[in-house]
Scaffold this active site. Structure first.
Site, PDB file in Angstrom:
ATOM      1  N   LYS A 120      14.969 -31.709  37.106  1.00 63.74           N
ATOM      2  CA  LYS A 120      16.379 -31.575  37.490  1.00 63.74           C
ATOM      3  C   LYS A 120      17.265 -31.405  36.255  1.00 63.74           C
ATOM      4  O   LYS A 120      18.121 -30.516  36.204  1.00 63.74           O
ATOM      5  CB  LYS A 120      16.836 -32.797  38.296  1.00 63.74           C
ATOM      6  CG  LYS A 120      18.277 -32.680  38.787  1.00 63.74           C
ATOM      7  CD  LYS A 120      18.705 -33.935  39.521  1.00 63.74           C
ATOM      8  CE  LYS A 120      18.995 -35.066  38.551  1.00 63.74           C
ATOM      9  NZ  LYS A 120      19.581 -36.256  39.201  1.00 63.74           N
ATOM     10  N   ASP A 138      19.775 -32.342  43.217  1.00 58.48           N
ATOM     11  CA  ASP A 138      20.029 -33.786  43.135  1.00 58.48           C
ATOM     12  C   ASP A 138      20.186 -34.324  44.557  1.00 58.48           C
ATOM     13  O   ASP A 138      19.910 -33.620  45.535  1.00 58.48           O
ATOM     14  CB  ASP A 138      21.272 -34.064  42.282  1.00 58.48           C
ATOM     15  CG  ASP A 138      22.553 -33.635  42.976  1.00 58.48           C
ATOM     16  OD1 ASP A 138      22.488 -32.886  43.981  1.00 58.48           O
ATOM     17  OD2 ASP A 138      23.631 -34.056  42.520  1.00 58.48           O
TER      18      ASP A 138
END
Length: 212
Positions: A120, A138
């Site tokens: 991420k 996320d």
């Protein structure tokens, strides 16, 4: 959800916010990298409060290495998980200095080898600092993608792959920012603000909320 709906969703998001950006404050790829490492399980606001003071003192790998772990901690103590984040940041700075001339690498492989940097974080840096069409998933984006039917998946990686497959190329660079802002301020976790949603009629969520 079909391709026409997906395109319309992103056309509306673009019309509403033509130039979306991260809410993390940064001026260089390195500042962004540190801010994103700090943002894990923390709000952008809390990170910005910390990094304003930190970056005024040290905003390069060399500068933060000079602070050392003990010197770094007072700047980030207000952020959750700060002891492990301090260790990761110092280790990352050392690698950047020793192997990359103090510069942040622009490849996923190199970024994911840095301590405290997962997929991420790498995606955020690649997209925001280097303009690559990645989509970092996320909690907000995971929720929006599943709730709306845009790109349902059981894991963040599955959602990411579906978004990369289904989002039209012209929207891929900004999709991450549009979706995270939509999840943060409209499609919220506990009670989505469906009456205020600009994609209300395109969303496939079965439990839409009514106006208060």
């Amino acid at each position: 959800m079909n391709a026409r709906k997906r395109r319309e969703i992103f056309e509306r998001l673009r019309a509403f916010n033509p130039h979306p950006a991260t809410e993390l404050e940064y001026r260089t790829p390195f500042e962004l990298l540190i801010a994103v490492i700090l943002s894990a399980q923390a709000t952008d606001r809390s990170v910005n409060l910390a990094t304003r003071k930190l970056f005024a003192k040290a905003n390069t790998p060399e500068g933060i290495l000079a602070l050392g772990e003990e010197g770094l901690i007072p700047y980030i103590r207000s952020i959750g998980l700060y002891p492990s984040k301090a260790k990761h940041i110092i280790a990352t700075c050392r690698i950047l200095v020793e192997h990359y001339g103090g510069q942040v690498p622009a490849t996923r492989e190199a970024l994911e080898k840095l301590p405290g940097v997962g997929r991420k974080t790498a995606n955020v840096v690649l997209n925001t600092a280097f303009g690559q069409p990645t989509i970092a998933v996320d909690t907000h984006i995971f929720r929006v993608a599943n709730r709306t039917g845009l790109a349902p998946g059981k894991t963040p990686l599955e959602v990411e792959r579906k978004l990369l497959k289904f989002v039209p190329d012209e929207f891929k660079h900004d999709a991450h920012h549009w979706l995270i802002l939509h999840g943060r301020y409209v499609c919220t976790a506990r009670k989505p603000k469906c009456p205020e949603c600009l994609i209300f009629d395109l969303c496939e969520y079965r439990h839409k909320t009514a106006a208060p």
